[in-house]
Design a protein around this motif. Structure first.
Motif, PDB file in Angstrom:
ATOM      1  N   GLY A  71      57.948   8.928 -22.585  1.00 55.96           N
ATOM      2  CA  GLY A  71      56.744   9.392 -21.913  1.00 55.96           C
ATOM      3  C   GLY A  71      56.956  10.039 -20.562  1.00 55.96           C
ATOM      4  N   CYS A  72      58.187  10.066 -20.073  1.00 56.12           N
ATOM      5  CA  CYS A  72      58.406  10.578 -18.712  1.00 56.12           C
ATOM      6  C   CYS A  72      58.117  12.076 -18.611  1.00 56.12           C
ATOM      7  N   ALA A  73      58.443  12.846 -19.617  1.00 60.16           N
ATOM      8  CA  ALA A  73      58.197  14.291 -19.547  1.00 60.16           C
ATOM      9  C   ALA A  73      56.699  14.573 -19.442  1.00 60.16           C
ATOM     10  N   GLN A  74      55.890  13.817 -20.145  1.00 56.77           N
ATOM     11  CA  GLN A  74      54.440  14.007 -20.071  1.00 56.77           C
ATOM     12  C   GLN A  74      53.901  13.598 -18.696  1.00 56.77           C
ATOM     13  N   ARG A  75      54.376  12.464 -18.176  1.00 55.06           N
ATOM     14  CA  ARG A  75      53.929  12.036 -16.838  1.00 55.06           C
ATOM     15  C   ARG A  75      54.363  13.049 -15.783  1.00 55.06           C
ATOM     16  N   ASP A 101      67.512  20.398 -23.391  1.00 54.09           N
ATOM     17  CA  ASP A 101      66.212  20.763 -22.827  1.00 54.09           C
ATOM     18  C   ASP A 101      65.424  19.586 -22.265  1.00 54.09           C
ATOM     19  N   ASP A 102      66.036  18.413 -22.206  1.00 56.73           N
ATOM     20  CA  ASP A 102      65.281  17.239 -21.770  1.00 56.73           C
ATOM     21  C   ASP A 102      65.457  16.918 -20.289  1.00 56.73           C
ATOM     22  N   HIS A 103      66.075  17.817 -19.541  1.00 64.36           N
ATOM     23  CA  HIS A 103      66.332  17.570 -18.126  1.00 64.36           C
ATOM     24  C   HIS A 103      65.089  17.847 -17.272  1.00 64.36           C
ATOM     25  N   LEU A 104      64.934  17.034 -16.242  1.00 64.60           N
ATOM     26  CA  LEU A 104      63.839  17.207 -15.291  1.00 64.60           C
ATOM     27  C   LEU A 104      64.429  17.352 -13.898  1.00 64.60           C
ATOM     28  N   ASP A 105      63.950  18.340 -13.164  1.00 64.95           N
ATOM     29  CA  ASP A 105      64.366  18.490 -11.770  1.00 64.95           C
ATOM     30  C   ASP A 105      63.680  17.417 -10.935  1.00 64.95           C
ATOM     31  N   TRP A 106      64.234  17.136  -9.787  1.00 70.05           N
ATOM     32  CA  TRP A 106      63.570  16.232  -8.847  1.00 70.05           C
ATOM     33  C   TRP A 106      62.323  16.935  -8.353  1.00 70.05           C
ATOM     34  N   LEU A 107      61.221  16.230  -8.315  1.00 69.02           N
ATOM     35  CA  LEU A 107      59.953  16.820  -7.908  1.00 69.02           C
ATOM     36  C   LEU A 107      59.511  16.203  -6.583  1.00 69.02           C
ATOM     37  N   LEU A 108      59.497  17.018  -5.531  1.00 74.33           N
ATOM     38  CA  LEU A 108      59.008  16.599  -4.220  1.00 74.33           C
ATOM     39  C   LEU A 108      57.618  17.194  -4.040  1.00 74.33           C
ATOM     40  N   ALA A 114      46.051  12.117   2.487  1.00 77.98           N
ATOM     41  CA  ALA A 114      45.929  10.667   2.671  1.00 77.98           C
ATOM     42  C   ALA A 114      44.478  10.267   2.458  1.00 77.98           C
ATOM     43  N   MET A 115      44.088  10.181   1.182  1.00 81.52           N
ATOM     44  CA  MET A 115      42.687   9.877   0.905  1.00 81.52           C
ATOM     45  C   MET A 115      42.556   8.994  -0.329  1.00 81.52           C
ATOM     46  N   ASP A 116      41.422   8.312  -0.406  1.00 80.75           N
ATOM     47  CA  ASP A 116      41.142   7.467  -1.561  1.00 80.75           C
ATOM     48  C   ASP A 116      41.174   8.287  -2.840  1.00 80.75           C
ATOM     49  N   GLY A 117      41.744   7.691  -3.875  1.00 81.66           N
ATOM     50  CA  GLY A 117      41.741   8.320  -5.181  1.00 81.66           C
ATOM     51  C   GLY A 117      42.775   9.404  -5.385  1.00 81.66           C
ATOM     52  N   GLU A 118      43.633   9.648  -4.407  1.00 82.16           N
ATOM     53  CA  GLU A 118      44.662  10.678  -4.566  1.00 82.16           C
ATOM     54  C   GLU A 118      45.550  10.294  -5.751  1.00 82.16           C
ATOM     55  N   TYR A 119      45.697  11.201  -6.688  1.00 82.68           N
ATOM     56  CA  TYR A 119      46.358  10.929  -7.971  1.00 82.68           C
ATOM     57  C   TYR A 119      47.724  10.258  -7.817  1.00 82.68           C
ATOM     58  N   CYS A 120      48.586  10.835  -7.006  1.00 82.24           N
ATOM     59  CA  CYS A 120      49.953  10.305  -6.938  1.00 82.24           C
ATOM     60  C   CYS A 120      50.039   8.973  -6.192  1.00 82.24           C
ATOM     61  N   LEU A 121      48.984   8.575  -5.524  1.00 85.87           N
ATOM     62  CA  LEU A 121      48.982   7.282  -4.835  1.00 85.87           C
ATOM     63  C   LEU A 121      48.401   6.176  -5.709  1.00 85.87           C
ATOM     64  N   HIS A 122      47.857   6.556  -6.872  1.00 86.90           N
ATOM     65  CA  HIS A 122      47.242   5.569  -7.763  1.00 86.90           C
ATOM     66  C   HIS A 122      47.767   5.636  -9.185  1.00 86.90           C
ATOM     67  N   ASN A 123      48.704   6.538  -9.451  1.00 90.03           N
ATOM     68  CA  ASN A 123      49.287   6.673 -10.780  1.00 90.03           C
ATOM     69  C   ASN A 123      50.802   6.638 -10.674  1.00 90.03           C
ATOM     70  N   GLU A 124      51.385   5.704 -11.353  1.00 87.23           N
ATOM     71  CA  GLU A 124      52.840   5.566 -11.285  1.00 87.23           C
ATOM     72  C   GLU A 124      53.503   6.664 -12.098  1.00 87.23           C
ATOM     73  N   ALA A 125      54.418   7.368 -11.466  1.00 87.45           N
ATOM     74  CA  ALA A 125      55.095   8.477 -12.144  1.00 87.45           C
ATOM     75  C   ALA A 125      56.116   7.968 -13.164  1.00 87.45           C
ATOM     76  N   PHE A 126      56.896   6.990 -12.809  1.00 88.06           N
ATOM     77  CA  PHE A 126      58.040   6.531 -13.599  1.00 88.06           C
ATOM     78  C   PHE A 126      58.774   7.745 -14.158  1.00 88.06           C
ATOM     79  N   ALA A 127      59.048   8.659 -13.247  1.00 91.48           N
ATOM     80  CA  ALA A 127      59.728   9.926 -13.517  1.00 91.48           C
ATOM     81  C   ALA A 127      60.323  10.369 -12.179  1.00 91.48           C
ATOM     82  N   PRO A 128      61.168  11.397 -12.167  1.00 83.66           N
ATOM     83  CA  PRO A 128      61.807  11.831 -10.918  1.00 83.66           C
ATOM     84  C   PRO A 128      60.841  12.573  -9.983  1.00 83.66           C
TER      85      PRO A 128
END
Length: 185
Positions: A71-75, A101-108, A114-128
């Protein structure tokens, strides 16, 4: 999260600490329960961009790696879609893999709001993926420690781990604030 306390860091400090934070992201392709997923910085810190540039260098040096976890590619794709300004970092070198083709670059993802409900602060990536969240504390380390600690406790999903990165001089000057932060986190 990783709380990067503003201070008067040397070039060597910046490289060393960016290397440590980069290692928190790249270890095991970031498929660790305690992998760094959010970096809290002070938007008013004059060395903030320099620190982030050093982190970019570390991530680029790592090359891309196979996204082997289910599931990491989808996340990963969801984070790319939600943050079009995200930076894919790689030097084009790919670790050996049975699926090229399964490689993922590091994503910064810099400058996350800094606000309530910001996606990346409430959803775990479990990806790079790593997000940088600038808080405005006027380049005041004591104020930043308090604001970042409160933000980490109240706005960032998860309670497994937190890291405070601080230079020695600032640590000595802000000992009481640092102790407060450690007690609160």
């Amino acid at each position: 999260p990783v709380i990067v306390v503003p201070g008067d860091w040397s070039e060597k400090d910046l490289e060393y600490q960016a290397g440590g934070v980069g290692g928190m992201v790249t270890n095991n392709v970031s498929f660790n329960c305690i992998a760094a997923k959010a970096i809290l910085t002070d938007s008013d810190w004059p060395l903030r961009e320099k620190f982030l540039d050093k982190l970019r260098e570390v991530l680029r040096r790592g090359g891309s790696r196979p996204g082997y976890y289910p599931g990491c590619a989808q996340r990963y794709a969801q984070f790319v879609e939600r943050y079009p300004h995200a930076e894919k970092l790689s030097r084009g070198v790919r670790e050996a893999s049975s699926k090229p083709d399964d490689h993922l670059d590091w994503l910064l993802i810099p400058n996350v709001r800094a606000m309530d409900g910001e996606y990346c602060l409430h959803n775990e990536a479990f990806a790079p993926v790593i997000a940088e969240v600038p808080l405005s504390a006027g380049n005041d380390p004591a104020r930043f420690l308090r604001e970042a600690t409160t933000f980490a406790n109240e706005k960032v999903f998860g309670t497994l781990a937190c890291v405070i990165v601080i230079d020695g001089r600032t640590e000595r000057r802000c000992r009481d604030d640092l102790e407060w932060a450690l007690d609160e986190l």
